[in-house]
Motif scaffolding. Structure first.
Motif, PDB file in Angstrom:
ATOM      1  N   GLY A 187       4.007  20.503  15.034  1.00  0.00           N
ATOM      2  CA  GLY A 187       4.112  19.376  14.112  1.00  0.00           C
ATOM      3  C   GLY A 187       4.865  18.175  14.630  1.00  0.00           C
ATOM      4  N   SER A 188       5.039  18.069  15.947  1.00  0.00           N
ATOM      5  CA  SER A 188       5.752  16.916  16.495  1.00  0.00           C
ATOM      6  C   SER A 188       4.939  15.642  16.290  1.00  0.00           C
ATOM      7  CB  SER A 188       6.012  17.112  17.985  1.00  0.00           C
ATOM      8  OG  SER A 188       4.787  17.086  18.711  1.00  0.00           O
ATOM      9  N   ARG A 189       5.565  14.517  16.518  1.00  0.00           N
ATOM     10  CA  ARG A 189       4.864  13.230  16.394  1.00  0.00           C
ATOM     11  C   ARG A 189       3.614  13.209  17.273  1.00  0.00           C
ATOM     12  NH1 ARG A 189       8.400   8.164  14.942  1.00  0.00           N
ATOM     13  NH2 ARG A 189      10.038   9.124  13.675  1.00  0.00           N
ATOM     14  N   GLU A 190       3.751  13.758  18.479  1.00  0.00           N
ATOM     15  CA  GLU A 190       2.611  13.750  19.396  1.00  0.00           C
ATOM     16  C   GLU A 190       1.454  14.561  18.828  1.00  0.00           C
ATOM     17  OE1 GLU A 190       6.190  12.512  21.286  1.00  0.00           O
ATOM     18  OE2 GLU A 190       5.755  14.391  20.223  1.00  0.00           O
ATOM     19  N   ASN A 195       0.843  -1.198   0.000  1.00  0.00           N
ATOM     20  CA  ASN A 195       0.000   0.000   0.000  1.00  0.00           C
ATOM     21  C   ASN A 195       0.877   1.247   0.000  1.00  0.00           C
ATOM     22  OD1 ASN A 195      -2.851  -1.187   0.480  1.00  0.00           O
ATOM     23  ND2 ASN A 195      -1.560  -2.180   2.037  1.00  0.00           N
ATOM     24  N   PRO A 196       1.588   1.463  -1.083  1.00  0.00           N
ATOM     25  CA  PRO A 196       2.467   2.636  -1.121  1.00  0.00           C
ATOM     26  C   PRO A 196       1.658   3.921  -1.069  1.00  0.00           C
ATOM     27  CG  PRO A 196       2.270   1.662  -3.301  1.00  0.00           C
ATOM     28  CD  PRO A 196       1.608   0.709  -2.349  1.00  0.00           C
ATOM     29  N   ILE A 197       2.269   4.962  -0.486  1.00  0.00           N
ATOM     30  CA  ILE A 197       1.608   6.258  -0.346  1.00  0.00           C
ATOM     31  C   ILE A 197       2.136   7.182  -1.425  1.00  0.00           C
ATOM     32  CG2 ILE A 197       1.251   8.250   1.156  1.00  0.00           C
ATOM     33  CD1 ILE A 197       1.688   6.369   3.534  1.00  0.00           C
ATOM     34  N   THR A 198       1.222   7.777  -2.148  1.00  0.00           N
ATOM     35  CA  THR A 198       1.611   8.747  -3.168  1.00  0.00           C
ATOM     36  C   THR A 198       1.874  10.086  -2.497  1.00  0.00           C
ATOM     37  OG1 THR A 198       0.233   7.645  -4.817  1.00  0.00           O
ATOM     38  CG2 THR A 198       0.900   9.923  -5.269  1.00  0.00           C
ATOM     39  N   PRO A 199       3.036  10.702  -2.700  1.00  0.00           N
ATOM     40  CA  PRO A 199       3.286  12.018  -2.109  1.00  0.00           C
ATOM     41  C   PRO A 199       2.203  13.008  -2.518  1.00  0.00           C
ATOM     42  CG  PRO A 199       5.321  11.095  -2.966  1.00  0.00           C
ATOM     43  CD  PRO A 199       4.216  10.190  -3.427  1.00  0.00           C
ATOM     44  N   SER A 200       1.734  13.776  -1.542  1.00  0.00           N
ATOM     45  CA  SER A 200       0.639  14.711  -1.800  1.00  0.00           C
ATOM     46  C   SER A 200       0.724  15.882  -0.841  1.00  0.00           C
ATOM     47  CB  SER A 200      -0.709  13.998  -1.642  1.00  0.00           C
ATOM     48  OG  SER A 200      -1.783  14.907  -1.821  1.00  0.00           O
ATOM     49  N   ASN A 201       0.086  16.979  -1.219  1.00  0.00           N
ATOM     50  CA  ASN A 201       0.041  18.173  -0.375  1.00  0.00           C
ATOM     51  C   ASN A 201      -0.808  17.959   0.873  1.00  0.00           C
ATOM     52  OD1 ASN A 201      -1.715  21.097  -0.153  1.00  0.00           O
ATOM     53  ND2 ASN A 201       0.513  21.187  -0.051  1.00  0.00           N
ATOM     54  N   THR A 202      -1.819  17.123   0.762  1.00  0.00           N
ATOM     55  CA  THR A 202      -2.725  16.830   1.878  1.00  0.00           C
ATOM     56  C   THR A 202      -2.984  15.336   1.909  1.00  0.00           C
ATOM     57  OG1 THR A 202      -3.820  18.959   1.543  1.00  0.00           O
ATOM     58  CG2 THR A 202      -4.944  17.366   2.944  1.00  0.00           C
ATOM     59  N   ILE A 203      -2.890  14.727   3.071  1.00  0.00           N
ATOM     60  CA  ILE A 203      -3.152  13.299   3.216  1.00  0.00           C
ATOM     61  C   ILE A 203      -4.109  13.095   4.387  1.00  0.00           C
ATOM     62  CG2 ILE A 203      -2.159  11.033   3.700  1.00  0.00           C
ATOM     63  CD1 ILE A 203       0.377  11.904   2.319  1.00  0.00           C
ATOM     64  N   LYS A 204      -5.168  12.358   4.142  1.00  0.00           N
ATOM     65  CA  LYS A 204      -6.188  12.110   5.161  1.00  0.00           C
ATOM     66  C   LYS A 204      -5.748  11.009   6.115  1.00  0.00           C
ATOM     67  CE  LYS A 204     -11.107  10.980   5.669  1.00  0.00           C
ATOM     68  NZ  LYS A 204     -12.357  10.610   4.952  1.00  0.00           N
ATOM     69  N   ILE A 205      -6.077  11.188   7.376  1.00  0.00           N
ATOM     70  CA  ILE A 205      -5.849  10.155   8.380  1.00  0.00           C
ATOM     71  C   ILE A 205      -7.123   9.326   8.489  1.00  0.00           C
ATOM     72  CG2 ILE A 205      -5.282   9.659  10.787  1.00  0.00           C
ATOM     73  CD1 ILE A 205      -3.022  10.947   9.141  1.00  0.00           C
ATOM     74  N   ASN A 206      -6.999   8.047   8.290  1.00  0.00           N
ATOM     75  CA  ASN A 206      -8.153   7.159   8.327  1.00  0.00           C
ATOM     76  C   ASN A 206      -8.344   6.552   9.705  1.00  0.00           C
ATOM     77  OD1 ASN A 206      -8.657   7.459   5.498  1.00  0.00           O
ATOM     78  ND2 ASN A 206      -6.957   6.030   5.117  1.00  0.00           N
ATOM     79  N   GLU A 207      -9.574   6.207  10.011  1.00  0.00           N
ATOM     80  CA  GLU A 207      -9.850   5.520  11.272  1.00  0.00           C
ATOM     81  C   GLU A 207      -9.111   4.185  11.265  1.00  0.00           C
ATOM     82  OE1 GLU A 207     -13.687   4.000  13.920  1.00  0.00           O
ATOM     83  OE2 GLU A 207     -13.999   5.202  12.112  1.00  0.00           O
ATOM     84  N   GLY A 208      -8.431   3.916  12.336  1.00  0.00           N
ATOM     85  CA  GLY A 208      -7.668   2.676  12.412  1.00  0.00           C
ATOM     86  C   GLY A 208      -6.211   2.827  12.047  1.00  0.00           C
ATOM     87  N   ASP A 209      -5.810   3.996  11.530  1.00  0.00           N
ATOM     88  CA  ASP A 209      -4.389   4.218  11.261  1.00  0.00           C
ATOM     89  C   ASP A 209      -3.600   4.143  12.555  1.00  0.00           C
ATOM     90  OD1 ASP A 209      -4.596   4.504   8.547  1.00  0.00           O
ATOM     91  OD2 ASP A 209      -4.479   6.691   8.523  1.00  0.00           O
ATOM     92  N   THR A 210      -2.530   3.408  12.543  1.00  0.00           N
ATOM     93  CA  THR A 210      -1.658   3.301  13.709  1.00  0.00           C
ATOM     94  C   THR A 210      -0.735   4.511  13.767  1.00  0.00           C
ATOM     95  OG1 THR A 210       0.085   2.163  12.517  1.00  0.00           O
ATOM     96  CG2 THR A 210      -1.687   0.794  13.438  1.00  0.00           C
ATOM     97  N   PRO A 211      -0.088   4.736  14.914  1.00  0.00           N
ATOM     98  CA  PRO A 211       0.906   5.812  14.965  1.00  0.00           C
ATOM     99  C   PRO A 211       1.965   5.680  13.879  1.00  0.00           C
ATOM    100  CG  PRO A 211       0.393   5.097  17.182  1.00  0.00           C
ATOM    101  CD  PRO A 211      -0.318   4.149  16.251  1.00  0.00           C
ATOM    102  N   GLU A 212       2.366   4.440  13.580  1.00  0.00           N
ATOM    103  CA  GLU A 212       3.356   4.239  12.523  1.00  0.00           C
ATOM    104  C   GLU A 212       2.795   4.634  11.166  1.00  0.00           C
ATOM    105  OE1 GLU A 212       2.532   2.012  14.788  1.00  0.00           O
ATOM    106  OE2 GLU A 212       4.352   1.838  16.007  1.00  0.00           O
ATOM    107  N   ASP A 213       1.502   4.344  10.939  1.00  0.00           N
ATOM    108  CA  ASP A 213       0.862   4.736   9.682  1.00  0.00           C
ATOM    109  C   ASP A 213       0.845   6.257   9.534  1.00  0.00           C
ATOM    110  OD1 ASP A 213       0.267   2.096   8.960  1.00  0.00           O
ATOM    111  OD2 ASP A 213      -1.653   2.142  10.043  1.00  0.00           O
TER     112      ASP A 213
END
Length: 743
Positions: free
Chosen positions: A309-312, A22-40
């Motif tokens: 913009g930190s990880r947290e 499931n490669p991610i295409t570089p984009s200006n805006t990327i949506k966070i989906n329900e179920g995305d892990t911190p690593e995702d």
């Protein structure tokens, strides 16, 4: 133990496989989906990249702001919208001079206040008479924006426009359109005006009210009749609201995207405010920020402060969006020009330091230069711009890594080539065929294709056969300027200590900043401790509180003498306060290859045992004891209900043999300068004898410390200073400090 270890490895392998599938295409805006892990989420953040317009905007680095209008003539920061247009009594205008100065500074774009909050327009708009068309300038035919646009093209500067959504004229005018409760209806933009056709035949249909139609019509004029526009600048200021007026930003945006396809929009989804107007910057500046909604649909973008913009912070996002910062401040105290005397100007040290911190801290620097009432940038402002530009070119125009060849992708001039640091175990070594002397190092990430990923990094130099860490930092992004004490080496090592996925570097370079040792200031406390420090800029408008001199002069050392000799490189080094009961202290700042000018201060007797005997009546809060409290920022001021003479008498604690005295005037205003006076002594502080007189000239224009040497020593414990005449006919006396000298 082996079986316990195998399960996490299997899960990690499955997760890596899922990433690959499931490669991610570089984009200006990327949506966070329900179920995305911190690593995702972190993996998605590592694929958020600028749009082409944002990337070109980042490359501008240093830009200019020009605030001009009725406020220039009323000397107000914000107008009220009811100014008579005739107040804009501009007799001359030289936008070429503006652009020459900005070009000399190294700026690449200028944003012009076509309309500030007062509603006065500085171009020949079809849709209002409240503007330059009703002023004396060029007999009502002038157009400041038109002249500026031509000058920008002449000097190779891009043009941006500031069109304030707030409009006090449209609010205060009885027939004004702002908040007039008009109904929304379909309207054609631009509205046709007889005798003033547009050469651009594009039209739009929007369902808007009267004020949004007015705003869109003016925006159409700006974007079609003044050459290419590369930035449209909106702020969130609302000096006054009326009628629940709402802004139709989606319509504005469609107009801008259509008519100015290369422009970024400040204050919305393209560029954000840094969070202050003082020139303050963050040590960690992320362009990938969390948002609560889709930025394409958001109508308002919140101001962002602190950690953005930190990880947290990313864990709370609904969307991840590329949103770079713009650091905006003014060269003068205020956005608009007021005068040449009381309105202070930033010095070149401060401006250059902001440049290095903002451009070199992954931000764009927007510096305001307000024209004066002659239609020019003032000479002092121009001098600072030229000096700043000289420093930028002198420092960053010469890459000292010339001759190094590997890794080639980050040493060439191709901004799109890059090195994947993970292929070098996150330690990239640059070796030179000769030794270089440097104190600046630049890192640039491949943000256009690989986002901003570096979270922590360090720079080492090979010194005497050993690696020595010379600088470190957090984020890099478009550009990071590392500043450090001067070092000579032929080998550097860049260590990526933490990153989001594999870090990339598109360009590195090394530079040398030629230090300008600052003037030194001295102060002494009541116990006799003398403190030496670089002279601070007295610029007082929204101070950022950052030590520019210290930032620019990492090699600086202060040396001093107490015997009257000129300080040299062999004199004592200042590292802590010096105990001086009385006498002369001389000091100079030294860098590796330069010496600053000498500062000499003669300190009088310590004042910790002095007592006030008597004084003329004082204004409340300005008591006589402040005339000898060792703080020049405080002062005694007598009342002005009576005429001279005014006096203050002091018990020095013990009998002293005085050889002279010094008077330091207050500098807050012109009242109370002690021009002519006498000195009296007393054995017991009751009967006084006049022993000498003094006269100080030109105090109002030059309010600095004045000294008076006595013809012969005055042996006394009690002394009285009598002010017999105040400068400019003042009826009071003011004293910041009194000092008495002994041999």
């Amino acid at each position: 133990m082996k079986h316990l270890f195998i399960l996490p490895l299997m899960l990690f392998a499955l997760h890596i496989t899922a990433w690959a599938q499931n490669p991610i295409t570089p984009s200006n805006t990327i949506k966070i989906n329900e179920g995305d892990t911190p690593e995702d989420i972190i993996r998605k953040a590592a694929h958020v990249v600028p749009t082409p317009n944002q990337y070109e905007y980042k490359k501008l680095e240093f830009t200019g702001f020009v605030h001009f209008g009725p406020n220039t003539f009323t000397r107000m920061e914000w107008g009220n919208g009811m100014e008579d247009p005739k107040i804009f009594d501009l007799q001359n205008l030289d936008t070429d001079q503006w652009c020459r100065a900005m070009k000399a500074a190294g700026m690449k774009l200028v944003v012009f206040t076509a309309k500030h909050h007062d509603g006065f327009v500085l171009w020949q708009s079809r849709y209002t008479e409240h503007g330059i068309m009703s002023s004396p300038f060029r007999e009502g035919k002038g157009d400041v924006l038109k002249e500026l646009s031509a000058s920008c093209q002449k000097y190779g500067l891009k043009l941006g426009v500031y069109l304030s959504p707030a409009d006090l004229y449209q609010i205060e005018n009885p027939e004004g359109l702002y908040g007039n409760l008009s109904k929304y209806s379909m309207r054609t933009i631009p509205r046709a005006v007889e005798g003033r056709p547009f050469s651009n035949k594009t039209t739009f249909e929007f369902e808007v009210d009267d004020y949004n139609e007015y705003f869109l019509n003016q925006l159409f004029e700006l974007l079609t009749e003044y050459g290419p526009v590369h930035e449209v600048w909106f702020d969130g200021a609302h000096p006054k609201r009326k009628g629940g007026q709402k802004y139709n930003y989606p319509a504005w945006k469609k107009l801008i995207r259509t008519l100015a396809p290369e422009a970024v929009i400040f204050g919305r989804e393209d560029v954000r405010w840094c969070g202050n107007e003082s020139g303050g910057t963050r040590k960690t500046e992320w362009d990938i920020v969390p948002l609560p909604g889709d930025p394409k649909q958001m109508l308002k973008f919140p101001d962002m402060h602190g950690d953005i913009g930190s990880r947290e912070k990313l864990m709370d996002a609904k969307y991840l969006h590329y949103l770079p910062a713009e650091t905006n401040t003014s060269i003068r105290e205020g956005w608009f020009y007021r005068d040449e005397t009381s309105q202070k100007v930033r010095n070149a040290d401060d401006v250059f330091d902001i440049y290095e911190r903002s451009v070199g801290g992954n931000s764009t620097f927007l510096l305001n230069i307000p024209p004066n009432r002659d239609g020019l940038f003032s000479p002092e402002d121009v001098a600072v711009l030229e000096e700043t530009g000289n420093r930028i070119r002198e420092t960053y125009g010469n890459d000292l890594l010339q001759g190094a060849t590997d890794p080639a992708e980050m040493l060439d001039n191709d901004e799109l080539s890059f090195v994947d640091a993970s292929e070098f175990n996150n330690q990239l070594i640059v070796e030179l065929p000769q030794t270089v002397t440097v104190n600046r190092f630049v890192l640039m990430e491949a943000i256009a294709t690989h986002s901003q990923r570096i979270e922590e990094h360090a720079l080492d130099a090979m010194v005497e056969g050993q690696w020595k860490e010379i600088a470190s930092g957090t984020t890099v992004g478009y550009k990071k300027i590392l500043r450090f004490p001067t070092v000579s080496t032929d080998k550097f090592r860049i260590r990526i200590l933490k990153s989001r996925l594999n870090a990339t570097l598109s360009k590195v370079s090394a530079h040398y900043y030629k230090s300008r040792p600052p003037q030194i200031t001295m102060s002494r406390n009541a116990t006799g401790e003398v403190t030496l420090a670089p002279k601070a800029d007295d610029f007082g408008w929204k101070s950022h509180g950052i030590d520019a001199t210290g930032n620019l002069n990492a090699d600086m050392e202060i040396r001093y003498t107490l015997d009257g000799s000129t300080p040299s490189k062999t004199s004592a080094i200042y590292d802590s306060p010096i105990k001086v009961k009385s006498g002369e202290v001389k000091a100079r700042a030294f860098s590796s290859d330069q010496a600053g000018s000498e500062t000499s201060v003669r300190f009088g007797l310590l004042k910790n045992n002095w007592q006030l005997v008597n004084a003329s009546s004082s204004k409340e809060g300005f008591e006589a004891g402040k005339a000898f409290d060792d703080q020049a920022s405080t002062y005694w001021q007598s009342d002005n209900t009576s005429v001279h003479p005014h006096s203050v008498s002091i018990d020095l604690g013990t009998v002293q043999s005085l050889t002279g005295f010094a008077y330091t005037p207050q500098t807050q205003h012109k009242e109370g300068m002690m021009e002519l006076g006498s000195i009296y002594t007393s054995k017991k502080g009751k009967k006084w004898k006049k022993v000498t007189s003094f006269e100080f000239g030109n105090l109002i224009n030059d309010p600095v410390k004045r000294t008076k040497a006595f013809d012969k020593p005055l042996k006394t414990r009690y002394i009285k200073i009598v002010s017999e005449r105040g400068a400019g006919g003042s009826n009071s006396v003011a004293v910041a400090e009194l000092d008495f000298f002994v041999d």
